[in-house]
Scaffold this active site. Structure first.
Site, PDB file in Angstrom:
ATOM      1  N   GLY A   1      35.741 -40.696   2.709  1.00 21.70           N
ATOM      2  CA  GLY A   1      35.414 -40.363   1.432  1.00 21.70           C
ATOM      3  C   GLY A   1      35.224 -38.740   1.231  1.00 21.70           C
TER       4      GLY A   1
ATOM      5  N   THR B   1      36.009 -50.337   1.530  1.00 27.17           N
ATOM      6  CA  THR B   1      36.148 -50.087  -0.162  1.00 27.17           C
ATOM      7  C   THR B   1      37.140 -51.225  -0.372  1.00 27.17           C
ATOM      8  OG1 THR B   1      35.916 -47.646   0.412  1.00 27.17           O
ATOM      9  CG2 THR B   1      36.823 -48.538  -1.793  1.00 27.17           C
TER      10      THR B   1
ATOM     11  N   THR C   1      41.005 -45.660  -0.407  1.00 28.73           N
ATOM     12  CA  THR C   1      40.198 -46.154   0.579  1.00 28.73           C
ATOM     13  C   THR C   1      40.223 -45.285   1.759  1.00 28.73           C
ATOM     14  OG1 THR C   1      39.552 -47.848   1.971  1.00 28.73           O
ATOM     15  CG2 THR C   1      41.772 -47.684   0.914  1.00 28.73           C
ATOM     16  N   GLY C   2      39.178 -44.916   2.191  1.00 27.68           N
ATOM     17  CA  GLY C   2      39.121 -43.729   3.421  1.00 27.68           C
ATOM     18  C   GLY C   2      37.822 -43.132   3.724  1.00 27.68           C
TER      19      GLY C   2
ATOM     20  N   ARG D   1      24.062 -40.719   0.462  1.00 30.09           N
ATOM     21  CA  ARG D   1      25.625 -40.096   0.474  1.00 30.09           C
ATOM     22  C   ARG D   1      26.354 -40.873  -0.562  1.00 30.09           C
ATOM     23  NH1 ARG D   1      30.373 -42.878   2.022  1.00 30.09           N
ATOM     24  NH2 ARG D   1      32.206 -41.330   2.904  1.00 30.09           N
ATOM     25  N   VAL D   2      26.897 -39.965  -1.061  1.00 30.60           N
ATOM     26  CA  VAL D   2      28.093 -40.717  -2.166  1.00 30.60           C
ATOM     27  C   VAL D   2      29.404 -40.370  -1.669  1.00 30.60           C
ATOM     28  CG1 VAL D   2      28.797 -40.889  -4.350  1.00 30.60           C
ATOM     29  CG2 VAL D   2      26.365 -40.336  -4.147  1.00 30.60           C
ATOM     30  N   GLY D   3      30.323 -41.334  -1.642  1.00 30.62           N
ATOM     31  CA  GLY D   3      31.719 -41.240  -1.099  1.00 30.62           C
ATOM     32  C   GLY D   3      32.627 -40.948  -2.392  1.00 30.62           C
ATOM     33  N   ASP D   4      33.839 -41.233  -2.252  1.00 31.27           N
ATOM     34  CA  ASP D   4      34.637 -40.836  -3.194  1.00 31.27           C
ATOM     35  C   ASP D   4      34.896 -42.060  -4.023  1.00 31.27           C
ATOM     36  OD1 ASP D   4      36.014 -42.362  -1.036  1.00 31.27           O
ATOM     37  OD2 ASP D   4      38.039 -42.120  -2.239  1.00 31.27           O
TER      38      ASP D   4
END
Lengths: 319, 319
Positions: A237, A183, A234-235, A211-214
């Site tokens: 999610g 990210t 970033t990480g 899939r949706v992350g943060d």
């Protein structure tokens, strides 16, 4: 002179010095410094923090070294799926997009959602129809293609493995440079006293199921509020969503009276570590204090305050 | 006996008594009471709060009176696009889906994401592929079709108007029953001391561009944490995302020491009102206290604590 400051990140994860050649390290640092200066130039000329973070993230999206925009990783079906979000701390306006492709700069689409729609969050084909209406720049698949990313997909498929860019479990076979970051983001304070944050990502290699992350989630991956701070995460999610990380930093400052440093330490080095959430974030407060904590091996990062010294770092020991 | 309690909502908005016939009012109250009792039955038998909120939201999804699951409104291109999310306060695990269709119970898909995937948030066709893998029940378009909802789309298109289910600006032409509510949800405390929250929505009539509201966003539309509270929101989603409403209630309790009632009042009647964010929420704390604040004309709602009196309400004066 009024304070201004900017910080950027190019992803956190298992970035180990022994696996990164001196040459590659220099390429990353060069990319980070160029990005930082592009945002810094806007701020030093009296421009706004929202312009600075958009410009910085665009630079990172355009740089194939980073997993956002050009250089994004491939999903299970060989596509790039891009997410981005942006928030203006001055008026708490926000924009976000998820599951888009062929948009050259997802962060600019997120900004358009914020400023030219009555919505905050658009997804998929609908978001792309909006991009067309807004005359955003499109780019063909070839523009986004980076051979190394595609090789990662092939390898991940052979191992029937999703590469969570920031997996807590080190997987030695994926320790080649660039495989573990996911990210990009920027936070800034301008001379007018306004904070802003922006985040953009290419997701994770071989991901399935939309899939949706943060990164596109306001409150999780991105948050900005002049009263407290601006944050870009970033990480891994999933942990960042469950922990509502970006807004948590803000709440710890506003409601508990913690400093930016104390809030960042509590969230990144205590709360996230406790649940196994690997990653990091960049954060800035209204006084221009910057924090760039991470609990992973490394985080591509850079910062500059009011035209002062430029800091760029990748590994832990560089703090 | 250990405390248990449940609250549900069927959406908030411009619900005016003069436009709701006695018969329609009774239909809604019957639907709310049946739903409440379905969840309550699980809790009184010693079941879990996560089972209770899923069961309650399924009942609301199955009821065509409410804009979730069957009875969902239509997007600009004549489709139903459904969102849902669920969170378990015991372990802070969460699941969410956005932009799906033809899934009979979106909330059960969200629960499957939480319990049977390594992800939190799945979208669109990918989420539906996951639903197929999990053998979720699919239903044809006809199952979801409700004539009144389709008529609303035709009317909205003729006026080239999006019906924000909870628009802050009353639009008299849309004041017929059912046009202004948008989301369903449930929160519960079980005898084991665990909190849970669930939210599901059919979005807004004539919406374009794959707009995502707050309902599938952990932290905005849904949040649960045994240490503080469980929350499910309904309202003008954009404002709820920007305000990270559900997690804000939790933070005000955890970091500022407010009671559930004080936190709800501050967020719904002060912070949201200040930025023009119309809507409401239901919330429950670890002692079984329930709050159901809303700043709109009405909110379909019901609650019961430890087998006590059943409350159902629609308008303000019923509080």
């Amino acid at each position: 002179m009024k304070q201004f400051a900017i910080a950027i990140h190019g992803g956190a994860g298992t970035i180990v010095r022994s696996t990164l050649s001196r040459e590659t390290e220099m390429s990353y640092k060069k990319g980070l410094e160029e990005t930082l200066l592009a945002g810094d130039k806007i701020l030093s000329a009296g421009g706004t923090s929202i312009d600075a973070v958009e410009t910085a993230v665009k630079k990172l999206e355009d740089n194939p070294l980073f997993n956002a925009g050009r250089g994004a990783v491939f999903t299970n079906d060989g596509k790039n799926e891009l997410d981005a979000s942006i928030m203006n701390g001055k008026n708490l306006m926000a924009g976000a997009v998820t599951g888009i492709n062929n948009i050259k700069n997802p962060i600019s689409l997120a900004r358009n959602v914020m400023e030219n729609s009555e919505h905050v969050f658009l997804s998929g084909l609908g978001a792309m129809a909006f991009a067309e209406k807004m005359k955003l720049e499109f780019a063909p698949d070839e523009y986004f293609f980076v051979q190394e990313r595609y090789d990662q997909l092939i390898e991940a498929k052979e191992n029937d493995q999703i590469i969570l860019d920031h997996s807590g479990k080190p997987k030695p076979q994926f320790h080649f440079p660039g495989s573990k970051k996911g990210t990009v983001g920027a936070v800034a304070l301008d001379v007018h006293g306004n904070l802003a944050a922006a985040t953009s990502t290419g997701g994770m290699t071989n991901k399935k199921f939309g899939r949706v992350g943060d990164s596109p989630i306001i409150g999780a991956g991105t948050y900005a509020n002049n009263a407290t701070c601006a944050v870009s995460c970033t990480g891994h999610g999933e942990f960042f969503i469950r922990s509502v990380v970006a807004y948590d930093i803000s709440c710890l400052m506003e409601y508990k009276g913690l400093s930016l440093k104390e809030a960042c330490d509590m969230v990144v080095n205590q709360k996230l570590v406790k649940i196994g959430g690997e990653g990091g974030l960049i954060a800035i407060d209204a006084k221009g204090n910057i924090e760039m904590p991470f609990n992973s091996e490394g985080m591509y990062r850079a910062m500059r305050t009011s035209g002062g010294e430029i800091f760029t770092g990748i590994f832990k020991e560089e703090n």
